[in-house]
Scaffold this active site. Structure first.
Site, PDB file in Angstrom:
ATOM      1  CE  LYS A  54      31.479  72.681  31.198  1.00 45.02           C
ATOM      2  NZ  LYS A  54      32.091  71.251  30.999  1.00 45.02           N
ATOM      3  CB  SER A 129      35.380  71.407  28.947  1.00 45.03           C
ATOM      4  OG  SER A 129      34.309  70.718  29.473  1.00 45.03           O
ATOM      5  CB  SER A 153      34.898  68.214  31.517  1.00 43.19           C
ATOM      6  OG  SER A 153      35.592  68.270  30.144  1.00 43.19           O
TER       7      SER A 153
END
Length: 461
Positions: A54, A129, A153
């Site tokens: 990420k 997210s 997330s």
């Protein structure tokens, strides 16, 4: 590195470069494979395995942008320690995945980069997210991807992309090296194609001695209860279950029926109202206060420092710009923060009482009350017959556990009646990760379903 490992990496790299879901922000060059050949010569199950990171997690190989314009091309001097341990184990970074700007939302909508899309329906969000990580794994591009979690997330994109997610207890994995939101609840974890793979990642990166190999942690014998595995289930009128969209409710009820028939399991109805009440009183204000201070410190320590004011001014997503300004305005609310942390302490105690008084290993609930929302529904979405707040509705079930920094494992239930993935989440007690992972292994054998899409894509690659 074995030829097979090199082939897996090259295939993943090709598919990442061909990505049409907006899962990746950046991808490594093939020349980096040769540069890592010596480091990748490891006798571990992860040797030669491609993975994604990420893009709010620091890496030397690629910039860390957090999908915000002010950090475009921003370089780092060292890898995040979790990344470093995976590379040491022989795993190979394919690229950096998209995220909701600065991890401040759950749709992975457009900001510095275009919105990410769900591998099951490209008109739907992959969640957030960590939406890029969910999409990359759900599409079969990489076997696993690192993600971060502050309010759901990891769990939400794992559920919405039909794969597995693991959020460790804070401190189980090394800390630091990420663009932060909240020091009290930020956690790096993993989204993976299988639970066993998530456990291998945990084994490679966790702090301290590994007390059980990944293959044995999924054994019912690891559960510290002699009679039956006691799993808490919220009462039907609880906020975890009321309301749910029809497809989520159907999948949840089917899973419960399967679990009720399984040997060695005991489902215990529990009262969870206090968890939501306390969470609502303190959750978002704590994050806003900590974001202003923690993110500012991170930005100031970069090789090329960036003021928080610049990040706010240049924010690409309207919803994130509003939240960042609220955080900036709350940066000196010290007394309010102290009061809020007292309430958070009450929340943690309420969770402890729930586990202790009911002798639970975990609390089970639908990951989200709704299935994946349409791309662009960053603020509101149609749910329960009304226009509901997208963020608040999506984190309704993951918020109380994340606020208390509890570990969580998300399992796929397959495709719901609406044609989209549905997930289920187990919340464990603080630092009770081993028991939680063991429980997840037991439940996965009863209700876990790898998606047909993922199965077909993995088989073809």
């Amino acid at each position: 590195m074995t030829d097979n490992g090199k082939t897996r990496f090259q295939q993943a790299l090709q598919h990442a470069n061909e990505d049409t879901l907006g899962a990746f922000i950046s991808v490594v060059g093939e020349d980096q494979l040769a540069a890592r050949a010596v480091d990748a010569e490891r006798a571990t199950a992860l040797a030669g395995m491609p993975f994604a990171v990420k893009d709010n997690i620091d890496t030397v190989a690629l910039p860390t942008t957090a999908n915000t314009p002010a950090l475009a091309g921003s370089l780092r001097d060292s890898d995040n320690p979790v990344v470093a341990r995976l590379v040491e184990a022989g795993a190979l970074i394919v690229g950096k995945t998209n995220l909701h700007e600065l991890a401040f939302g759950i749709t992975t909508g457009a900001a510095a980069q275009a919105a990410s899309r769900n591998p099951f329906d490209d008109e739907r969000s992959p969640g957030g997210s960590s939406g890029g990580s969910g999409a990359a794994v759900g599409a079969g591009i990489v076997p696993f991807a690192l993600a971060t979690d502050t309010g759901g997330s990891i769990s939400i994109p794992a559920a919405w992309c039909g794969v597995y997610g693991y959020r460790p207890s804070i401190g189980r994995w090394p800390q630091g090296g990420t663009a932060p939101l909240s020091k009290s609840r930020d956690s790096i974890g993993v989204i993976a194609q299988t639970l066993e793979l998530a456990l291998l990642v945990d084994e490679a990166v966790r702090e301290g001695d590994v007390v059980a190999a990944a293959h044995s942690i999924c054994n019912a014998a690891a559960i510290p209860h002699s009679v039956a595995l006691r799993i808490g289930v919220p009462r039907d009128d609880s906020r975890f279950l009321d309301p749910l969209t029809p497809d989520v409710r159907e999948a949840w009820q089917t899973a419960l029926r399967q679990l009720e028939r399984a040997e060695g399991l005991e489902l215990v109805a529990v009262d969870t109202d206090l968890l939501h009440e306390l969470d609502e009183q303190c959750s978002i204000p704590i994050v806003l206060y900590e974001t202003a201070r923690d993110l500012s410190a991170y930005l100031a320590a970069l090789p090329t420092p960036v003021p928080l004011e610049t990040v706010i001014a240049e924010a690409g997503a309207a919803d994130v710009k509003v939240l960042l300004q609220l955080a900036y305005d709350a940066r000196d609310a010290h007394e309010q923060y102290a009061s809020l942390m007292t309430i958070r302490g009450q929340l943690i105690e309420a969770w402890r009482q729930l586990f202790v008084s009911n002798r639970l290993v975990a609390l089970l609930h639908p990951t989200t009350p709704i299935s994946p929302v349409p791309v662009g529904d960053d603020v509101t979405t149609q749910a329960f017959g009304v226009q509901a707040p997208t963020f608040g509705t999506s984190i309704r079930n993951t918020g109380p556990g994340s606020n208390a920094a509890l570990p969580a494992v998300t399992l796929p239930l397959g495709i719901g009646s609406g044609g989209l993935p549905v997930g289920i989440t187990l919340q464990g007690w603080l630092e009770g990760d081993d028991a939680l992972l063991a429980a997840a292994g037991v439940l996965d054998r009863v209700i876990g379903v790898r998606s047909p899409l993922l199965e077909s894509r993995v088989a073809s690659r």
